[in-house]
Motif scaffolding. Structure first.
Motif, short mmCIF file in Angstrom:
data_model
loop_
_atom_site.label_atom_id
_atom_site.label_comp_id
_atom_site.label_asym_id
_atom_site.label_seq_id
_atom_site.Cartn_x
_atom_site.Cartn_y
_atom_site.Cartn_z
N LEU A 87 0.85 -1.19 0.00
CA LEU A 87 0.00 0.00 0.00
C LEU A 87 0.88 1.24 0.00
O LEU A 87 1.83 1.33 0.78
N ALA A 88 0.56 2.18 -0.87
CA ALA A 88 1.32 3.43 -0.94
C ALA A 88 0.46 4.59 -0.46
O ALA A 88 -0.77 4.49 -0.42
N ALA A 89 1.11 5.68 -0.10
CA ALA A 89 0.39 6.85 0.39
C ALA A 89 -0.55 7.39 -0.68
O ALA A 89 -0.24 7.38 -1.86
N HIS A 90 -1.74 7.82 -0.24
CA HIS A 90 -2.73 8.43 -1.12
C HIS A 90 -2.87 9.90 -0.70
O HIS A 90 -2.94 10.19 0.50
N PRO A 91 -2.90 10.83 -1.66
CA PRO A 91 -2.96 12.25 -1.27
C PRO A 91 -4.21 12.63 -0.49
O PRO A 91 -4.20 13.63 0.24
N ASN A 92 -5.29 11.85 -0.61
CA ASN A 92 -6.54 12.17 0.10
C ASN A 92 -6.73 11.34 1.37
O ASN A 92 -7.82 11.34 1.94
N ASP A 93 -5.69 10.62 1.80
CA ASP A 93 -5.81 9.76 2.99
C ASP A 93 -6.03 10.62 4.23
O ASP A 93 -5.20 11.47 4.55
N PRO A 94 -7.15 10.40 4.97
CA PRO A 94 -7.37 11.19 6.18
C PRO A 94 -6.50 10.76 7.36
O PRO A 94 -6.32 11.51 8.30
N GLY A 95 -5.97 9.52 7.32
CA GLY A 95 -5.09 9.05 8.38
C GLY A 95 -5.75 9.01 9.75
O GLY A 95 -5.12 9.31 10.76
N LEU A 96 -7.01 8.63 9.80
CA LEU A 96 -7.72 8.59 11.07
C LEU A 96 -7.22 7.46 11.95
O LEU A 96 -6.70 6.45 11.47
N THR A 97 -7.39 7.61 13.25
CA THR A 97 -7.04 6.55 14.17
C THR A 97 -8.04 5.41 14.03
O THR A 97 -9.17 5.60 13.58
N TYR A 98 -7.62 4.23 14.48
CA TYR A 98 -8.45 3.04 14.31
C TYR A 98 -9.34 2.83 15.52
O TYR A 98 -8.90 2.87 16.65
N GLU A 99 -10.62 2.62 15.24
CA GLU A 99 -11.59 2.30 16.27
C GLU A 99 -12.29 1.00 15.87
O GLU A 99 -11.96 0.40 14.86
N ALA A 100 -13.23 0.58 16.66
CA ALA A 100 -13.99 -0.63 16.35
C ALA A 100 -15.46 -0.26 16.14
O ALA A 100 -16.27 -0.39 17.03
N PRO A 101 -15.81 0.27 14.96
CA PRO A 101 -17.19 0.67 14.70
C PRO A 101 -18.08 -0.53 14.43
O PRO A 101 -17.61 -1.66 14.32
N ALA A 102 -19.39 -0.25 14.26
CA ALA A 102 -20.34 -1.33 14.03
C ALA A 102 -20.06 -2.04 12.71
O ALA A 102 -20.01 -3.26 12.66
N LYS A 103 -19.86 -1.27 11.61
CA LYS A 103 -19.65 -1.91 10.31
C LYS A 103 -18.52 -1.21 9.58
O LYS A 103 -18.48 0.02 9.51
N GLU A 104 -17.62 -2.03 9.00
CA GLU A 104 -16.53 -1.50 8.20
C GLU A 104 -16.51 -2.21 6.84
O GLU A 104 -16.99 -3.33 6.71
N PHE A 105 -15.93 -1.52 5.87
CA PHE A 105 -15.87 -2.03 4.50
C PHE A 105 -14.53 -1.64 3.88
O PHE A 105 -14.01 -0.55 4.15
N ARG A 144 -9.30 5.40 6.05
CA ARG A 144 -7.97 5.43 5.43
C ARG A 144 -8.14 5.28 3.92
O ARG A 144 -9.13 4.73 3.44
N LEU A 145 -7.10 5.72 3.19
CA LEU A 145 -7.09 5.62 1.73
C LEU A 145 -5.64 5.40 1.31
O LEU A 145 -4.75 6.12 1.74
N TRP A 146 -5.43 4.38 0.46
CA TRP A 146 -4.09 4.04 -0.01
C TRP A 146 -4.08 3.92 -1.53
O TRP A 146 -5.10 3.58 -2.13
N MET A 147 -2.92 4.12 -2.13
CA MET A 147 -2.73 3.84 -3.54
C MET A 147 -2.31 2.38 -3.71
O MET A 147 -1.50 1.88 -2.94
N LEU A 148 -2.86 1.72 -4.72
CA LEU A 148 -2.46 0.38 -5.11
C LEU A 148 -1.65 0.47 -6.40
O LEU A 148 -1.72 1.47 -7.12
N PRO A 149 -0.87 -0.56 -6.72
CA PRO A 149 -0.14 -0.51 -7.99
C PRO A 149 -1.08 -0.29 -9.16
O PRO A 149 -2.13 -0.93 -9.25
#
Length: 201
Positions: A87-105, A144-149
């Motif tokens: 995974l590479a850096a994405h310019p729009n990545d918010p870099g939020l901390t990780y929590e345990a929400p009800a639903k993730e995708f 989070r947001l990452w760049m893929l190849p």
């Protein structure tokens, strides 16, 4: 660097239940240790077919050599095959901390710019996309947001999202300005007992 690792476990036929329980116990202990060291950020369970034993893990390591050492140190590796995605850096990545929400995708975006689109049109759409992703991050939906190849004629990104359900997620994704040029593959995620975010909740 960050890596998304698909971990598929196949327990050999005839393995005693107590052996499986002991290896899983040791795996939980080692996962906690790796989280404490900063190598293991998250663990999820994707949708599974009957009999499947598969986990998605978000890891950090200096490089693929260190990552391999981290993965090899996990007890379930004796029965497991790992597929590593860089995974590479994405310019729009918010870099939020990780929590345990009800639903993730997890969403994989593939953006193909149509023939005839001008550089100005692309730049304007990218600027609007950046603004919209910031809004969604502020609302707590985009984690989070990452760049893929990239491929030969498109670029690709991986997103981690929070939403009430799949319908709400689809509304959020359709609100992205680049949706008109994107194909999106969505993976709903379930809680994993060894997830570091869950253990901190």
């Amino acid at each position: 660097m960050e890596y998304l690792v698909t971990m598929t476990t196949q327990v050999p036929d005839g393995t005693a239940d107590e052996v499986v329980r002991e290896v899983r116990r040791r795996e939980a202990v080692r996962s906690s240790e790796l989280a404490g060291q900063g190598h293991l950020l998250r663990l999820w369970r994707p949708p599974l077919q009957p009999g499947e034993w598969r986990t998605l893990g978000l890891f950090t390591a200096a490089d693929e050599v260190e990552l391999e050492a981290v993965l090899a140190s996990m007890p379930l590796r004796v029965w497991r095959s790992d597929h590593v995605g860089s995974l590479a850096a994405h310019p729009n990545d918010p870099g939020l901390t990780y929590e345990a929400p009800a639903k993730e995708f997890l969403t994989t975006f593939e953006v193909t710019v149509p023939d005839g689109a001008s550089e100005q049109e692309v730049a304007e759409l990218q600027a609007r996309e950046a603004e919209r992703t910031r809004d969604l991050a502020d609302q707590g939906h985009l984690v989070r947001l990452w760049m893929l190849p990239p491929t030969a004629d498109s670029w690709r990104a991986l997103g981690l999202w929070r939403a009430d359900d799949g319908d709400q997620l689809q509304v959020l994704l359709k609100s992205l300005p680049m949706d008109q040029w994107m194909t999106t593959d969505t993976t709903p995620l379930a809680e994993h007992p060894n997830d570091p975010a869950g253990s901190q909740a």
